[in-house]
Enzyme design. Structure first.
Site, mmCIF file in Angstrom:
data_model
loop_
_atom_site.group_PDB
_atom_site.id
_atom_site.type_symbol
_atom_site.label_atom_id
_atom_site.label_comp_id
_atom_site.label_asym_id
_atom_site.label_seq_id
_atom_site.Cartn_x
_atom_site.Cartn_y
_atom_site.Cartn_z
ATOM 1 N N SER A 6 -22.893 -15.179 30.080
ATOM 2 C CA SER A 6 -21.535 -15.656 30.350
ATOM 3 C C SER A 6 -21.526 -16.507 31.607
ATOM 4 O O SER A 6 -21.823 -16.038 32.704
ATOM 5 C CB SER A 6 -20.584 -14.468 30.525
ATOM 6 O OG SER A 6 -19.339 -14.962 30.981
ATOM 7 N N HIS A 30 -22.043 -18.273 26.487
ATOM 8 C CA HIS A 30 -20.712 -17.686 26.312
ATOM 9 C C HIS A 30 -19.785 -18.286 27.372
ATOM 10 O O HIS A 30 -20.040 -18.174 28.570
ATOM 11 C CB HIS A 30 -20.804 -16.169 26.458
ATOM 12 C CG HIS A 30 -19.522 -15.450 26.221
ATOM 13 N ND1 HIS A 30 -19.078 -15.101 24.961
ATOM 14 C CD2 HIS A 30 -18.573 -15.008 27.084
ATOM 15 C CE1 HIS A 30 -17.920 -14.478 25.059
ATOM 16 N NE2 HIS A 30 -17.583 -14.402 26.335
ATOM 17 N N ASP A 32 -15.935 -18.404 28.857
ATOM 18 C CA ASP A 32 -14.671 -17.667 28.917
ATOM 19 C C ASP A 32 -13.529 -18.571 29.341
ATOM 20 O O ASP A 32 -13.518 -19.073 30.462
ATOM 21 C CB ASP A 32 -14.799 -16.525 29.933
ATOM 22 C CG ASP A 32 -15.724 -15.438 29.435
ATOM 23 O OD1 ASP A 32 -15.454 -14.897 28.349
ATOM 24 O OD2 ASP A 32 -16.718 -15.144 30.120
ATOM 25 N N MET A 34 -9.666 -18.727 30.221
ATOM 26 C CA MET A 34 -8.531 -17.866 30.605
ATOM 27 C C MET A 34 -7.372 -18.732 31.074
ATOM 28 O O MET A 34 -7.582 -19.689 31.813
ATOM 29 C CB MET A 34 -8.949 -16.943 31.745
ATOM 30 C CG MET A 34 -10.184 -16.118 31.435
ATOM 31 S SD MET A 34 -10.619 -15.112 32.846
ATOM 32 C CE MET A 34 -12.125 -14.348 32.267
ATOM 33 N N HIS A 63 -14.933 -18.143 24.108
ATOM 34 C CA HIS A 63 -14.076 -16.949 24.024
ATOM 35 C C HIS A 63 -12.715 -17.303 24.621
ATOM 36 O O HIS A 63 -12.583 -17.437 25.843
ATOM 37 C CB HIS A 63 -14.773 -15.811 24.796
ATOM 38 C CG HIS A 63 -13.961 -14.570 24.964
ATOM 39 N ND1 HIS A 63 -14.321 -13.562 25.833
ATOM 40 C CD2 HIS A 63 -12.810 -14.153 24.373
ATOM 41 C CE1 HIS A 63 -13.433 -12.581 25.781
ATOM 42 N NE2 HIS A 63 -12.497 -12.922 24.910
ATOM 43 N N MET A 65 -9.199 -16.585 25.858
ATOM 44 C CA MET A 65 -8.273 -15.541 26.331
ATOM 45 C C MET A 65 -6.981 -16.253 26.703
ATOM 46 O O MET A 65 -6.631 -16.378 27.882
ATOM 47 C CB MET A 65 -8.888 -14.804 27.538
ATOM 48 C CG MET A 65 -9.986 -13.845 27.130
ATOM 49 S SD MET A 65 -11.065 -13.408 28.502
ATOM 50 C CE MET A 65 -12.231 -14.754 28.388
ATOM 51 N N MET A 135 -14.337 -6.106 23.096
ATOM 52 C CA MET A 135 -14.397 -6.105 24.563
ATOM 53 C C MET A 135 -14.809 -4.699 25.024
ATOM 54 O O MET A 135 -14.237 -3.701 24.576
ATOM 55 C CB MET A 135 -13.041 -6.470 25.168
ATOM 56 C CG MET A 135 -12.584 -7.904 24.925
ATOM 57 S SD MET A 135 -13.754 -9.165 25.440
ATOM 58 C CE MET A 135 -13.883 -8.859 27.218
ATOM 59 N N GLY A 140 -10.458 -10.570 31.239
ATOM 60 C CA GLY A 140 -9.825 -11.185 32.406
ATOM 61 C C GLY A 140 -10.744 -11.396 33.590
ATOM 62 O O GLY A 140 -10.564 -12.366 34.330
ATOM 63 N N PHE A 141 -11.718 -10.523 33.757
ATOM 64 C CA PHE A 141 -12.577 -10.637 34.938
ATOM 65 C C PHE A 141 -14.015 -10.255 34.605
ATOM 66 O O PHE A 141 -14.231 -9.340 33.802
ATOM 67 C CB PHE A 141 -12.071 -9.729 36.070
ATOM 68 C CG PHE A 141 -10.678 -10.087 36.520
ATOM 69 C CD1 PHE A 141 -10.487 -11.042 37.506
ATOM 70 C CD2 PHE A 141 -9.580 -9.495 35.914
ATOM 71 C CE1 PHE A 141 -9.198 -11.396 37.894
ATOM 72 C CE2 PHE A 141 -8.283 -9.848 36.295
ATOM 73 C CZ PHE A 141 -8.083 -10.800 37.290
ATOM 74 N N ASP A 173 -18.773 -7.542 24.866
ATOM 75 C CA ASP A 173 -18.593 -8.361 26.068
ATOM 76 C C ASP A 173 -17.981 -7.538 27.198
ATOM 77 O O ASP A 173 -16.865 -7.019 27.054
ATOM 78 C CB ASP A 173 -17.654 -9.528 25.691
ATOM 79 C CG ASP A 173 -17.416 -10.515 26.809
ATOM 80 O OD1 ASP A 173 -18.054 -10.411 27.871
ATOM 81 O OD2 ASP A 173 -16.564 -11.414 26.603
ATOM 82 N N GLY A 174 -18.699 -7.446 28.326
ATOM 83 C CA GLY A 174 -18.174 -6.799 29.524
ATOM 84 C C GLY A 174 -19.036 -5.636 29.996
ATOM 85 O O GLY A 174 -19.196 -4.654 29.272
HETATM 86 C C1 DX5 Z 1 -14.327 -10.962 30.733
HETATM 87 C C2 DX5 Z 1 -15.203 -11.984 30.046
HETATM 88 C C3 DX5 Z 1 -16.646 -11.691 30.065
HETATM 89 C C4 DX5 Z 1 -17.278 -11.626 31.430
HETATM 90 C C5 DX5 Z 1 -18.426 -10.666 31.355
HETATM 91 O O1 DX5 Z 1 -12.997 -11.238 30.455
HETATM 92 O O2 DX5 Z 1 -14.810 -12.100 28.693
HETATM 93 O O3 DX5 Z 1 -17.357 -12.607 29.237
HETATM 94 O O4 DX5 Z 1 -17.747 -12.862 31.885
HETATM 95 O O5 DX5 Z 1 -18.928 -10.485 32.625
HETATM 96 P P1 DX5 Z 1 -19.830 -9.240 33.023
HETATM 97 O O6 DX5 Z 1 -21.043 -9.272 32.141
HETATM 98 O O7 DX5 Z 1 -20.127 -9.506 34.456
HETATM 99 O O8 DX5 Z 1 -19.017 -7.987 32.805
HETATM 100 ZN ZN ZN Z 2 -16.070 -13.292 27.296
#
Ligand code: DX5
Ligand code: ZN
Length: 218
Positions: A6, A30, A32, A34, A63, A65, A135, A140-141, A173-174
């Site tokens: 990511s 990947h 993200d 947001m 992805h 969001m 997820m 979000g983070f 993911d996460g």
């Molecule tokens: C969170 C994202 C993830 C995030 C994963 O909202 O969708 O893709 O970047 O990060 P790590 O692997 O650090 O949890």
């Molecule tokens: Zn993601």
């Protein structure tokens, strides 16, 4: 497992360097997206995706969001996405239309759910999507702690995929790291997304190999 680093955890001042670092080790990139509305954070948009597309030698897994994902899938397809996932929570009954829209653009569609959304919600779409993204943290983070319930959710989803004879892959993911990757693979995960565990590692290539479950490339 296939591994999708990511980019959210990369160094945005040195994106070119970080993309290059994982280029031959990764299976996907990947990305993200947001919007500050669907999730309380803002990441990056089209110019960054287009820039990564120029350097990435592996397919881009975008992805979303964001609210109203249907309004943006075409631009992400044009920016070079090979796979686009959107949140079921952002589309609800419109999910089938969003999936069709993504597929009509020649892009592989995926549907995503947060950890508090019952897995059964995606069952009606298993014949239509190429992948389901579960997820394992709340979207979000980056850098959050992996939620242990995920293993049971993966197993339930995998059983239903088999029951329906679906070809959908399972992506998680996460909070994914070499410490939980083996158990995730065993539960039925096909694609592991990892941000911090890859980009904050001393050797990102070795971290990817460890998550995949094989030895690093020479
Ligand atoms: C969170 C994202 C993830 C995030 C994963 O909202 O969708 O893709 O970047 O990060 P790590 O692997 O650090 O949890
Ligand atoms: Zn993601």
């Amino acid at each position: 497992m296939l591994v999708a680093p990511s980019i959210l955890a990369a160094d945005f001042l040195h994106l070119s360097r970080d993309v290059e670092t994982v280029n031959r080790h990764a299976d996907f990139f990947h990305l993200d997206i947001m919007d500050g509305t669907f999730v309380p954070n803002i990441s990056f948009g089209f110019p960054v995706v287009e820039a990564i597309a120029r350097e990435a030698r592996k397919p881009m897994d975008v992805h979303l969001m964001i609210v109203h994902p249907e309004n943006y899938v075409e631009r992400f397809a044009k920016a070079g996405a090979a796979m686009i996932s959107f949140h079921y929570e952002a589309a609800l009954e419109e999910s089938g239309n969003v999936i069709g829209h993504i597929r009509n653009l020649g892009v592989k569609p995926g549907i995503v759910i947060n950890p508090d959304c019952p897995v059964e919600k995606v069952f009606p779409y298993l014949g239509a999507v190429d992948y389901v993204l579960l997820m394992s943290v709340f979207a979000g983070f980056g850098g959050q702690r992996f939620i242990e319930d995920t293993y049971g959710r993966v197993r339930a989803l995998k059983a239903e995929i088999i029951r329906q004879g679906s070809h959908a892959l399972i992506e998680v993911d996460g909070g994914v790291s070499p410490a939980n990757a083996g158990k995730l693979a065993e539960a039925g995960v096909d694609i592991a997304v990892a941000g911090s565990a890859v980009f904050k590692a001393e050797d990102p290539g070795a971290a990817i190999a460890a998550i995949r479950g094989c030895t690093p490339l020479p």
